[in-house]
Design an enzyme around this catalytic site. Structure first.
Site, PDB file in Angstrom:
ATOM      1  N   ASP A  25       0.716  -1.237  -0.034  1.00  0.00           N
ATOM      2  CA  ASP A  25       0.064   0.168   0.165  1.00  0.00           C
ATOM      3  C   ASP A  25       1.066   1.181   0.000  1.00  0.00           C
ATOM      4  O   ASP A  25       1.988   1.032  -0.228  1.00  0.00           O
ATOM      5  CB  ASP A  25      -0.888   0.175   1.186  1.00  0.00           C
ATOM      6  CG  ASP A  25      -0.370   0.170   2.447  1.00  0.00           C
ATOM      7  OD1 ASP A  25       0.992   0.231   2.686  1.00  0.00           O
ATOM      8  OD2 ASP A  25      -0.981   0.358   3.624  1.00  0.00           O
TER       9      ASP A  25
ATOM     10  N   THR B 282       2.740  -1.296   8.958  1.00  0.00           N
ATOM     11  CA  THR B 282       3.017  -2.454   9.984  1.00  0.00           C
ATOM     12  C   THR B 282       3.323  -3.857   9.359  1.00  0.00           C
ATOM     13  O   THR B 282       3.873  -4.645  10.090  1.00  0.00           O
ATOM     14  CB  THR B 282       1.957  -2.470  11.207  1.00  0.00           C
ATOM     15  OG1 THR B 282       0.880  -2.876  10.427  1.00  0.00           O
ATOM     16  CG2 THR B 282       1.681  -1.291  11.928  1.00  0.00           C
TER      17      THR B 282
ATOM     18  N   HIS C 240       9.776 -24.398   9.140  1.00  0.00           N
ATOM     19  CA  HIS C 240       8.802 -25.051   9.730  1.00  0.00           C
ATOM     20  C   HIS C 240       7.293 -24.890   9.272  1.00  0.00           C
ATOM     21  O   HIS C 240       6.509 -25.750   9.642  1.00  0.00           O
ATOM     22  CB  HIS C 240       8.613 -24.491  11.193  1.00  0.00           C
ATOM     23  CG  HIS C 240       9.925 -25.093  11.702  1.00  0.00           C
ATOM     24  ND1 HIS C 240      10.196 -24.569  13.308  1.00  0.00           N
ATOM     25  CD2 HIS C 240      11.127 -25.627  11.402  1.00  0.00           C
ATOM     26  CE1 HIS C 240      11.415 -25.189  13.637  1.00  0.00           C
ATOM     27  NE2 HIS C 240      11.912 -25.606  12.595  1.00  0.00           N
TER      28      HIS C 240
ATOM     29  N   HIS D 219       7.084 -31.201  10.214  1.00  0.00           N
ATOM     30  CA  HIS D 219       6.503 -30.257   9.957  1.00  0.00           C
ATOM     31  C   HIS D 219       5.560 -30.040   8.378  1.00  0.00           C
ATOM     32  O   HIS D 219       4.540 -29.491   8.683  1.00  0.00           O
ATOM     33  CB  HIS D 219       7.622 -29.143   9.499  1.00  0.00           C
ATOM     34  CG  HIS D 219       8.725 -28.766  10.528  1.00  0.00           C
ATOM     35  ND1 HIS D 219       8.285 -28.297  11.916  1.00  0.00           N
ATOM     36  CD2 HIS D 219       9.909 -29.361  10.648  1.00  0.00           C
ATOM     37  CE1 HIS D 219       9.269 -28.413  12.721  1.00  0.00           C
ATOM     38  NE2 HIS D 219      10.292 -28.956  12.007  1.00  0.00           N
TER      39      HIS D 219
ATOM     40  N   CYS E 227       3.092  -3.161   4.245  1.00  0.00           N
ATOM     41  CA  CYS E 227       2.229  -2.058   4.566  1.00  0.00           C
ATOM     42  C   CYS E 227       3.108  -1.565   5.654  1.00  0.00           C
ATOM     43  O   CYS E 227       4.047  -1.914   5.835  1.00  0.00           O
ATOM     44  CB  CYS E 227       0.727  -2.355   4.863  1.00  0.00           C
ATOM     45  SG  CYS E 227       0.526  -3.505   6.493  1.00  0.00           S
TER      46      CYS E 227
END
Length: 145
Positions: free
Chosen positions: A7, A66, A97, A132, A64
Site C-alpha cells: 500500500d 506495520t 517449519h 513439519h 504495508c
C-alpha cells in the site's frame, strides 16, 4: 517469479526490495500500488496472494506500514501461508517449519538493511518437511468456521 505488493505506507520499501532483487537477477511481478498516494492495502495484498495461490508466482512479498493488515489479507486467500517477519530468524523458521509462501514486512517498523536480510532468508531457506509437513497439512486443512 516473486509476487510483490504494497500500500502507500509500504511503497518506498517495496520499490527498494524490487531493485534489490533485480540486482540479484530475481524477477518480480508488481501488483501495486504505484505511488505513495493513500490507497487500500487489501486490493494489492489480495492480488499478490492470488498469484501465489494460483502458482503464477513461486512466492510473494507484501508490505504495508506495520505488515499486519496486508498479512491478514494475504492469509484470507486459500493456499497462502503468509508470515509477518521483523527479524531474520523468524523468516528462516517460517520457511523451515511452516513452508510459508508469502512474507509480510512492516515498512514503518523494519529498516531497509534488516528487510534485505529478511528477504534473503525467506527466499534462500528451504522447507524441512518431516514432522513439519504433517503440521502444515493440518494447518491448511482447517476449515473456516
Amino acid at each position: 517469479m516473486i509476487a510483490i505488493a504494497s500500500d502507500h505506507g509500504g511503497y518506498g520499501l517495496k520499490e527498494h526490495i524490487k531493485a534489490y532483487l533485480a540486482a540479484k537477477g530475481i524477477t518480480c511481478e508488481d501488483f501495486g500500488t504505484d505511488s505513495a498516494e493513500s490507497c487500500d492495502y487489501p486490493v494489492f495484498g489480495a492480488a499478490a496472494a492470488r498469484a501465489v495461490a494460483e502458482g503464477r508466482c513461486e512466492r510473494g512479498i507484501v508490505i504495508c506500514t506495520t505488515g499486519i493488515g496486508i498479512s491478514i489479507t494475504a492469509n484470507k486467500v486459500r493456499g497462502v501461508r503468509c508470515a509477518l517477519c521483523g527479524d531474520v530468524l523468524s523468516a528462516e523458521l517460517t520457511r523451515r517449519h511452516n513452508d510459508a509462501n508469502m512474507l509480510a514486512l512492516g515498512a514503518g517498523v523494519t529498516g531497509v538493511m534488516t528487510a534485505e536480510r529478511i528477504v534473503d532468508a525467506f527466499l534462500n531457506t528451504g522447507f524441512e518437511g518431516g514432522r513439519h509437513e504433517r503440521r502444515v497439512k493440518l494447518m491448511m486443512d482447517i476449515e473456516k468456521e
